[in-house]
Each structure stands twice: as C-alpha cells, then as structure tokens.
Design a protein around this motif. Structure first.
Motif, mmCIF file in Angstrom:
data_model
loop_
_atom_site.group_PDB
_atom_site.id
_atom_site.type_symbol
_atom_site.label_atom_id
_atom_site.label_comp_id
_atom_site.label_asym_id
_atom_site.label_seq_id
_atom_site.Cartn_x
_atom_site.Cartn_y
_atom_site.Cartn_z
ATOM 1 N N LEU A 131 19.656 -2.121 11.079
ATOM 2 C CA LEU A 131 18.724 -1.966 9.961
ATOM 3 C C LEU A 131 18.935 -3.074 8.938
ATOM 4 C CD1 LEU A 131 16.567 -0.474 8.363
ATOM 5 C CD2 LEU A 131 18.341 1.100 7.551
ATOM 6 N N ASP A 132 20.199 -3.400 8.646
ATOM 7 C CA ASP A 132 20.492 -4.482 7.703
ATOM 8 C C ASP A 132 19.932 -5.810 8.216
ATOM 9 O OD1 ASP A 132 21.820 -2.718 6.032
ATOM 10 O OD2 ASP A 132 23.790 -3.145 6.890
ATOM 11 N N ASP A 133 20.048 -6.040 9.523
ATOM 12 C CA ASP A 133 19.504 -7.268 10.122
ATOM 13 C C ASP A 133 17.982 -7.314 9.956
ATOM 14 O OD1 ASP A 133 22.033 -8.044 10.874
ATOM 15 O OD2 ASP A 133 21.839 -7.376 12.955
ATOM 16 N N ALA A 134 17.335 -6.157 10.135
ATOM 17 C CA ALA A 134 15.871 -6.104 10.009
ATOM 18 C C ALA A 134 15.426 -6.421 8.589
ATOM 19 C CB ALA A 134 15.350 -4.720 10.431
ATOM 20 N N VAL A 135 16.251 -6.015 7.593
ATOM 21 C CA VAL A 135 15.942 -6.343 6.200
ATOM 22 C C VAL A 135 16.068 -7.848 5.981
ATOM 23 C CG1 VAL A 135 16.674 -6.053 3.804
ATOM 24 C CG2 VAL A 135 16.606 -4.074 5.333
ATOM 25 N N GLU A 136 17.148 -8.441 6.501
ATOM 26 C CA GLU A 136 17.354 -9.879 6.346
ATOM 27 C C GLU A 136 16.244 -10.683 7.018
ATOM 28 O OE1 GLU A 136 21.154 -11.280 7.516
ATOM 29 O OE2 GLU A 136 22.274 -9.870 6.249
ATOM 30 N N GLU A 137 15.722 -10.178 8.136
ATOM 31 C CA GLU A 137 14.661 -10.871 8.864
ATOM 32 C C GLU A 137 13.289 -10.655 8.234
ATOM 33 O OE1 GLU A 137 15.173 -9.194 12.687
ATOM 34 O OE2 GLU A 137 17.001 -10.344 13.154
ATOM 35 N N GLY A 138 13.207 -9.789 7.219
ATOM 36 C CA GLY A 138 11.943 -9.550 6.540
ATOM 37 C C GLY A 138 11.047 -8.530 7.209
ATOM 38 N N HIS A 139 11.571 -7.795 8.194
ATOM 39 C CA HIS A 139 10.765 -6.802 8.898
ATOM 40 C C HIS A 139 10.730 -5.458 8.174
ATOM 41 C CE1 HIS A 139 11.635 -9.225 12.802
ATOM 42 N NE2 HIS A 139 10.543 -9.641 12.205
ATOM 43 N N VAL A 140 11.760 -5.185 7.378
ATOM 44 C CA VAL A 140 11.857 -3.914 6.662
ATOM 45 C C VAL A 140 12.173 -4.224 5.202
ATOM 46 C CG1 VAL A 140 13.144 -1.754 6.433
ATOM 47 C CG2 VAL A 140 12.628 -2.652 8.709
ATOM 48 N N SER A 141 11.467 -3.566 4.282
ATOM 49 C CA SER A 141 11.716 -3.777 2.861
ATOM 50 C C SER A 141 13.008 -3.086 2.447
ATOM 51 C CB SER A 141 10.554 -3.224 2.035
ATOM 52 O OG SER A 141 10.506 -1.805 2.123
ATOM 53 N N GLU A 142 13.576 -3.539 1.322
ATOM 54 C CA GLU A 142 14.789 -2.908 0.795
ATOM 55 C C GLU A 142 14.534 -1.429 0.498
ATOM 56 O OE1 GLU A 142 17.760 -4.042 0.400
ATOM 57 O OE2 GLU A 142 17.673 -6.229 0.366
ATOM 58 N N VAL A 200 0.838 -1.206 0.000
ATOM 59 C CA VAL A 200 0.000 0.000 0.000
ATOM 60 C C VAL A 200 0.866 1.246 0.000
ATOM 61 C CG1 VAL A 200 -1.546 1.391 1.443
ATOM 62 C CG2 VAL A 200 -2.070 -1.012 1.018
ATOM 63 N N GLY A 201 1.892 1.273 0.839
ATOM 64 C CA GLY A 201 2.791 2.420 0.917
ATOM 65 C C GLY A 201 4.146 1.981 1.404
ATOM 66 N N VAL A 202 5.137 2.852 1.279
ATOM 67 C CA VAL A 202 6.492 2.492 1.685
ATOM 68 C C VAL A 202 6.575 2.229 3.180
ATOM 69 C CG1 VAL A 202 7.233 4.891 2.044
ATOM 70 C CG2 VAL A 202 8.935 3.124 1.423
ATOM 71 N N ASP A 203 5.685 2.838 3.968
ATOM 72 C CA ASP A 203 5.718 2.627 5.414
ATOM 73 C C ASP A 203 4.578 1.715 5.887
ATOM 74 O OD1 ASP A 203 3.740 4.463 4.887
ATOM 75 O OD2 ASP A 203 4.339 5.896 6.434
ATOM 76 N N THR A 204 4.151 0.788 5.034
ATOM 77 C CA THR A 204 3.250 -0.270 5.456
ATOM 78 C C THR A 204 4.083 -1.430 5.974
ATOM 79 O OG1 THR A 204 1.659 0.319 3.727
ATOM 80 C CG2 THR A 204 1.412 -1.846 4.742
ATOM 81 N N LEU A 205 3.774 -1.908 7.177
ATOM 82 C CA LEU A 205 4.497 -3.023 7.766
ATOM 83 C C LEU A 205 3.506 -4.121 8.136
ATOM 84 C CD1 LEU A 205 6.928 -1.030 10.087
ATOM 85 C CD2 LEU A 205 7.410 -1.980 7.834
ATOM 86 N N THR A 206 3.907 -5.379 7.974
ATOM 87 C CA THR A 206 3.008 -6.486 8.271
ATOM 88 C C THR A 206 3.718 -7.564 9.080
ATOM 89 O OG1 THR A 206 3.485 -7.949 6.382
ATOM 90 C CG2 THR A 206 1.992 -6.100 5.979
ATOM 91 N N TRP A 207 2.931 -8.281 9.889
ATOM 92 C CA TRP A 207 3.482 -9.357 10.706
ATOM 93 C C TRP A 207 2.466 -10.491 10.836
ATOM 94 C CZ3 TRP A 207 3.022 -4.267 12.350
ATOM 95 C CH2 TRP A 207 4.208 -3.514 12.382
ATOM 96 N N PRO A 208 2.920 -11.751 10.779
ATOM 97 C CA PRO A 208 2.017 -12.858 11.107
ATOM 98 C C PRO A 208 1.849 -12.943 12.613
ATOM 99 C CG PRO A 208 4.223 -13.691 10.664
ATOM 100 C CD PRO A 208 4.271 -12.206 10.401
ATOM 101 N N ASP A 209 0.714 -13.441 13.071
ATOM 102 C CA ASP A 209 0.456 -13.567 14.501
ATOM 103 C C ASP A 209 0.786 -14.990 14.945
ATOM 104 O OD1 ASP A 209 -0.626 -13.666 17.107
ATOM 105 O OD2 ASP A 209 -2.081 -12.124 16.605
ATOM 106 N N PRO A 210 1.666 -15.169 15.945
ATOM 107 C CA PRO A 210 1.968 -16.525 16.412
ATOM 108 C C PRO A 210 0.823 -17.155 17.199
ATOM 109 C CG PRO A 210 3.070 -14.909 17.790
ATOM 110 C CD PRO A 210 2.451 -14.141 16.651
ATOM 111 N N ALA A 211 -0.158 -16.337 17.583
ATOM 112 C CA ALA A 211 -1.335 -16.844 18.303
ATOM 113 C C ALA A 211 -2.585 -16.406 17.553
ATOM 114 C CB ALA A 211 -1.362 -16.317 19.739
ATOM 115 N N PRO A 212 -2.848 -17.025 16.374
ATOM 116 C CA PRO A 212 -3.967 -16.562 15.537
ATOM 117 C C PRO A 212 -5.327 -16.816 16.164
ATOM 118 C CG PRO A 212 -3.008 -18.560 14.639
ATOM 119 C CD PRO A 212 -2.117 -18.126 15.756
ATOM 120 N N LEU A 213 -6.292 -16.069 15.688
ATOM 121 C CA LEU A 213 -7.667 -16.188 16.167
ATOM 122 C C LEU A 213 -8.156 -17.624 16.004
ATOM 123 C CD1 LEU A 213 -10.079 -14.423 17.176
ATOM 124 C CD2 LEU A 213 -10.791 -14.271 14.794
#
Length: 480
Positions: A450-461, A77-90
């Motif tokens: 920041l580089d670690d966060a990219v590798e972990e998939g938390h932040v886009s390139e 949606v935008g450059v500052d959209t962030l997403t995460w899976p929930d380890p305890a889903p509904l």
C-alpha cells in the motif's frame, strides 16, 4: 478554462461540478439544457468526457493540457475515485510489433507497454506474427477492461466535437449525412476560410448539419492543425521495420476515471442540486443498462408529485437486487480491481444467502492445489471459499473450508466500498489485508505494498490512511 463536451450517465453531475470549477461546457444535450435552464456554447471542445461501456467511470480525451486539468479536477470527486493516464491515447500513431493473432485480428505491442488489437479488416495488407507495422489507436480502452485498444493502419483525425474527420491518403469532400445535408455541407465548405492539407480528404459527420458555419470552421481549423502535426511527425519517423515499438505522434491525450461507491454518492449530490435525484441514482445506472429508464421514470414521477423529491439518502438495495440481481441462486463474479487500473476476476460462485439489507454470501469451489496466501494452509481440490460481501463495506472476508468443513483460515480483503452489481461484486483492492489462520495470531499484511502504491501515485494519502484504519479495526474484531 477549457471547453468540454460531456456525454453519458454522469453528464448532469459532471456538468455541475465542472461549471463550478470554471470549465466551459459546450454541445450540451437537450436534457442538460433543460435541467440547467441555460443555453450552452457550441465552440469546439478541447476535450470530451464519455461514460465507459461498463458505466464504471469515464474516458477523457482531448488536448494534453485540458485532459490533465480535468483529471486533476475529477480525481477529488470522492475518496474512492481513481484515475490513470492511458499509454495508448485515442488517435496516437506508433510503430508496433505483431506478437500474435487472435480471432479476426492481430495483437500488437505498442510503446509504453500497451497492447492493441488490429482487426484484419482494418489492416493495410496481410499481417502476421513478427511483422512491424504503423498503426493508429481507433478506440482506447480502460485499464480495467478485458479488451485491448482497437487499432487501424489508415491515418485519420477526428475532431473532439464529432463534426468531421480528416483522412490521410484521401481527397475531396464527403459527408456522412442525408443527401440534402451532404450536398449543403459540401457546398458550404468552400465558404470556410481554410484549406485542407494536400493528401487529406474531408468527411463531414452527421452532427455537422446542425452546426453553424463558424462552428464548422473552428472545428476544421483545429483538425487541420493536428493533421499538419501528424504529417511532420511521419516525415521525421523511422520506418516500422527499423524501429518498433516506437511512438510517432500523440496529437491528443486520454485518461480514465473510475468511480467507486462513495464517488457515485458524491455525484448524486452534485446532480441533486440541479434536478430530482433518487438515492443511489448513479449506483443503480452503473449496475445495469436497462435500469436507466426505470430510474428516469421514478424521478420524473416524484418530481411531478412533490417539490421535496426524495428525502432518504439510502440505496434501495432490496428493490434493485430483486429486479436485476444478485439474489439467491444467482452466479456472481468477484471483480478484483488493482490500484494501477488492472482488474482480475477472482472467480465466480453461487449466491447461497441473500440479505435484503445489502449482503450476499458467495460459495466458490476450489479446484487447484497449493497454499493459501498469507494463511500458510494447504489448498486442495474440494475446498470451498465462502465469501461474505456487503454493499458499501470497506472490507470483506473469505473463509476457506476443507471438504469435511474444517476451517483452513480467513482472509479479509480491505478495499474501496463494495458494490454488488447484478453479475459481479466490484471494488478496488487496497493491498493491505488481514489474515486469520486456523492457529496463530490475527495479523495485518501487505502494508508495504500500500505504501508503494502511494509513492507511485496510484492511491491518495487519504485513501491509504482509510485503508489502514479499516485493517486495524478488522484485526481487533477478529482478535477479540
């Protein structure tokens, strides 16, 4: 593509975006049908999208495949959209360990490092620290929330469309509806060519009274399939006393999407293709629940007065802040989001300066001792942290001063665009920062994080590159 049900302040914009992406939107609200001038389907949704309580983003819950597709679609949606899976889903079922009690309930460790809260009223018997119990997630909570997932010990299946609930350990057919509707729902259940599994009771919800027979049958079919899968999982599962924490059944997936300021602006653009949308529509609604009615009224009036609608594309910050805050003398917290979804509160201070163009200065008193991170200067009680925040800026500085006013250093956080809500400044920290000590060179720090966060998939390139460019420009400005 899969069928999706959407509710909340982002519904119009997300309906536009998902329709364009090929999803089928079902069970649309009356306003959505009017805006799109279309009749939407009533098939059971494979997933639902709901605005979070704090209006900062949305929850996606449903089949794992559909949730994954939606998460991938909304992540752009935008450059500052962030997403995460929930380890305890509904709806997930697990063996869990009670680690303590709080208020009227117990805190439990769940699989995947998640924690949950079990109200004593929702527990089957007495629970205390050290107990091992089987629980189901009743209400998932976003990773940036201060609350744990809410749990219960009885097992149930709720269909995604909100038409019915199957309850394990119950029997018969009931309805949460007016007496006439409840009687009709109970009678017509026999007309459906499905059988509720033994050991499960069926409870129709209020919305089922307005649903057709085929729609009810499809919803019940899907719920029964999930109930049977849960029965099989429980039959093969170890007792909580023998293995906990341990997952038992995950009939659905949950993911969270956080929208930053740029993302909300992009959603304004999607909404504007459908109906009159004022500048900052989603930003204003996200700031304060009571603002929604005012936004709707303003857009309605403009729509009636002119076919052109709003010409400007700038957030009317001055008007919003004077109506809802923050302004001079207000208390403002600093909500420091992390790329992994967590949120820290750096503290609360007083707004000492207010600029109608969208900037505030917040003063916080320091009460602890130690050393200022990155600056190498002593932190003492009586120091002051002077933070200058501007709406939409990708960075903000905090100047630390001693009791006598001497500068102990400047620390610049690089982050997603700042949003100045009535009670808090909100953003997600992007790890990389710029420090300017009282003596010595201005330097950029924490690029490796920041580089670690990219590798972990938390932040886009793309977002990481933007953060590094901002840090470089800030460093140059402070060095001149």
């Amino acid at each position: 593509m899969s069928a999706v049900r959407i509710r909340g302040i982002y519904a119009t914009a997300l309906t536009r975006r998902l329709l364009d992406a090929g999803f089928e939107v079902v069970h649309a609200s009356d306003p959505i049908e009017r805006r799109f001038d279309a009749a939407f389907g009533t098939a059971p949704p494979a997933a639902s999208i709901d605005t979070t309580r704090d209006r900062q983003g949305v929850e996606i819950s449903g089949t794992p495949e559909t949730v994954a597709d939606l998460r991938e679609t909304l992540a752009t949606v935008g450059v500052d959209t962030l997403t995460w899976p929930d380890p305890a889903p509904l709806g997930s079922l697990s063996n869990a360990v009670v680690t303590g009690t709080r208020g009227g309930g117990a805190v439990l460790d769940l699989p995947g490092g998640a924690t949950g809260y079990l109200p004593f009223d929702d527990a089957d018997g007495y629970v205390d620290t050290g107990d091992r119990v089987r629980v189901q997630v009743r209400e998932a909570t976003p990773p940036w929330s201060d609350y744990d997932a809410r749990l219960g010990t009885d097992v149930r299946v709720d269909d995604t469309g909100g038409l019915l609930r199957l309850e394990r350990g119950e029997d018969g057919v009931r309805a949460n509806a007016r007496r006439d509707d409840a009687t009709a729902l109970a009678r017509t259940t026999d007309l459906l060519d499905v059988s509720v599994p033994d050991g499960w009771g069926l409870r129709w919800q209020h919305a089922a009274a307005d649903a057709g027979l085929d729609e009810r049958g499809q919803a019940l079919d899907a719920a029964i399939e999930r109930a049977e899968a849960i029965d099989e999982a429980i039959a093969d599962a170890p007792d909580p006393a023998d293995a906990a924490p341990r997952p038992i059944a995950t009939p659905a997936a949950t993911a969270w999407v956080w929208f930053g300021r740029e993302s909300r602006r992009a959603l304004d653009g999607h909404r504007r293709t459908v109906t009159t949308t004022m500048p900052g529509h989603h930003r204003i609604k996200a700031a304060d629940g009571s603002a929604s009615a005012g936004v709707d009224l303003a857009e309605s009036l403009v729509e009636q007065e002119s076919d052109d609608g709003f010409d400007a594309d700038e957030l009317p910050f001055d008007a919003i802040a004077r109506q809802f805050g923050p302004t001079d003398g207000d208390d403002l917290a600093i909500h420091h989001g992390k790329p992994d979804g967590r949120r820290l509160v750096l503290g609360t201070g007083e707004v000492t300066e207010f600029d109608p163009d969208g900037a505030v200065t917040v003063r916080r008193e320091i009460s602890s001792s130690g050393e200022y991170d990155g600056l190498g200067t002593e932190r003492e009680p009586g120091d002051a942290a002077i933070t200058k925040l501007k709406e939409g800026r990708w960075w903000y500085p905090t100047i630390y001063r001693g009791e006598a006013g001497e500068r102990k250093g400047t620390y610049v956080n690089v982050c997603t665009p700042v949003e100045l809500f009535p009670d808090a400044a909100t953003y997600v920290d992007l790890h990389v920062d710029v420090v300017s000590p009282p003596e010595g060179e201005v330097r950029v720090v924490d690029e490796d994080e920041l580089d670690d966060a990219v590798e972990e998939g938390h932040v886009s390139e793309e977002l990481a590159e933007r953060a590094k460019n901002v840090a470089e420009k800030v460093q140059q400005a402070l060095s001149d």
